[in-house]
Design a protein around this motif. Sequence first.
Motif, PDB file in Angstrom:
ATOM      1  N   TYR A 192      -1.609  -4.177  -4.972  1.00 48.07           N
ATOM      2  CA  TYR A 192      -1.450  -2.738  -4.771  1.00 48.07           C
ATOM      3  C   TYR A 192      -2.688  -1.923  -5.155  1.00 48.07           C
ATOM      4  O   TYR A 192      -2.724  -0.712  -4.944  1.00 48.07           O
ATOM      5  CB  TYR A 192      -0.216  -2.215  -5.515  1.00 48.07           C
ATOM      6  CG  TYR A 192      -0.367  -2.105  -7.016  1.00 48.07           C
ATOM      7  CD1 TYR A 192      -0.763  -0.894  -7.599  1.00 48.07           C
ATOM      8  CD2 TYR A 192      -0.095  -3.178  -7.859  1.00 48.07           C
ATOM      9  CE1 TYR A 192      -0.895  -0.780  -8.980  1.00 48.07           C
ATOM     10  CE2 TYR A 192      -0.215  -3.066  -9.229  1.00 48.07           C
ATOM     11  CZ  TYR A 192      -0.617  -1.870  -9.782  1.00 48.07           C
ATOM     12  OH  TYR A 192      -0.746  -1.765 -11.151  1.00 48.07           O
ATOM     13  N   ASP A 193      -3.692  -2.554  -5.717  1.00 45.88           N
ATOM     14  CA  ASP A 193      -4.925  -1.834  -5.996  1.00 45.88           C
ATOM     15  C   ASP A 193      -6.086  -2.815  -5.870  1.00 45.88           C
ATOM     16  O   ASP A 193      -5.929  -4.017  -6.116  1.00 45.88           O
ATOM     17  CB  ASP A 193      -4.894  -1.217  -7.394  1.00 45.88           C
ATOM     18  CG  ASP A 193      -5.841  -0.025  -7.540  1.00 45.88           C
ATOM     19  OD1 ASP A 193      -6.529   0.300  -6.553  1.00 45.88           O
ATOM     20  OD2 ASP A 193      -5.871   0.585  -8.633  1.00 45.88           O
TER      21      ASP A 193
ATOM     22  N   ILE B 171      -7.245   3.437  -6.470  1.00 54.56           N
ATOM     23  CA  ILE B 171      -6.303   4.493  -6.857  1.00 54.56           C
ATOM     24  C   ILE B 171      -7.013   5.528  -7.728  1.00 54.56           C
ATOM     25  O   ILE B 171      -6.899   6.741  -7.502  1.00 54.56           O
ATOM     26  CB  ILE B 171      -5.088   3.906  -7.592  1.00 54.56           C
ATOM     27  CG1 ILE B 171      -4.199   3.125  -6.612  1.00 54.56           C
ATOM     28  CG2 ILE B 171      -4.269   5.013  -8.265  1.00 54.56           C
ATOM     29  CD1 ILE B 171      -3.034   2.413  -7.274  1.00 54.56           C
TER      30      ILE B 171
ATOM     31  N   PHE C 141       0.806  -1.204   0.000  1.00 58.07           N
ATOM     32  CA  PHE C 141       0.000   0.000   0.000  1.00 58.07           C
ATOM     33  C   PHE C 141       0.851   1.270   0.000  1.00 58.07           C
ATOM     34  O   PHE C 141       0.313   2.375  -0.126  1.00 58.07           O
ATOM     35  CB  PHE C 141      -0.975  -0.009   1.184  1.00 58.07           C
ATOM     36  CG  PHE C 141      -2.165  -0.910   0.959  1.00 58.07           C
ATOM     37  CD1 PHE C 141      -2.636  -1.173  -0.318  1.00 58.07           C
ATOM     38  CD2 PHE C 141      -2.819  -1.496   2.035  1.00 58.07           C
ATOM     39  CE1 PHE C 141      -3.733  -1.997  -0.533  1.00 58.07           C
ATOM     40  CE2 PHE C 141      -3.923  -2.323   1.835  1.00 58.07           C
ATOM     41  CZ  PHE C 141      -4.380  -2.569   0.547  1.00 58.07           C
TER      42      PHE C 141
ATOM     43  N   THR D  41       0.489   1.968  -3.536  1.00 58.75           N
ATOM     44  CA  THR D  41      -0.866   2.481  -3.717  1.00 58.75           C
ATOM     45  C   THR D  41      -0.934   3.957  -3.348  1.00 58.75           C
ATOM     46  O   THR D  41      -1.516   4.773  -4.073  1.00 58.75           O
ATOM     47  CB  THR D  41      -1.852   1.695  -2.833  1.00 58.75           C
ATOM     48  OG1 THR D  41      -1.606   0.307  -2.958  1.00 58.75           O
ATOM     49  CG2 THR D  41      -3.292   2.007  -3.211  1.00 58.75           C
TER      50      THR D  41
END
Length: 216
Positions: free
Chosen positions: A169-170, A184, A76, A79
């Motif tokens: 990450y998303d 995001i 994150f 992110t």
Amino acid sequence: MNKFLMTVAAVALSGIGSVATVSSAWAQASANPNDMVKTAVETVVKGVKADPAAKTGDVTATARVVARDFLPYADFLRTTRFAVGPKAFDAATPAQQQQVFEQFQQLLVNTFALQLSQVRGNDLTFKFDPAKLTANSSDVVVGATVSGTGDNLSVAYRLTKTDKGWKIYDINMMGENVANAWLIQLYQPQFKARIAQGGIDSLIAYLREKNERFGK
């Protein structure tokens, strides 16, 4: 593990032994994005089912489970940098970067917990829509659906390949078929407006306020 992850691990309901188990599972799953998401979701679902408050839909308890069981699979910080904007994030001081990261990561945990709390009960089940991988894959999307008492939760996870394995990450809380619902993408305009109004400190204050209202 960074300081924030150490903090949430310290307050986790199952203690140090559970954190060690999650870390071991992550190490085994990190070589393949489909395994990574499957292990992450299974771990969180098991954590929710094992927690008396979380399995009844308590969002604060669910957030503690998510922080303990999901964060080891996520990046994150990546992110945060994308949501804030690389230029604005890199221009912030290290202290500001850490604060915005910690507050945004907590907001992401809370958001995921709020969605997950709508799917509760002892009979939680899940299925996956695996990514189609090639030898050169470095950024992929894996889908997952969690079902139980209440709503079904369809979530898509975007992962990137790092030198330490695959990392989430998303997240798309509407599922991979809804193209404009990635976190995001949703937060970028909000963050840009806040920074334009009062700089990175304004964004930090905004995130902190949202986190303080969570569960109330």
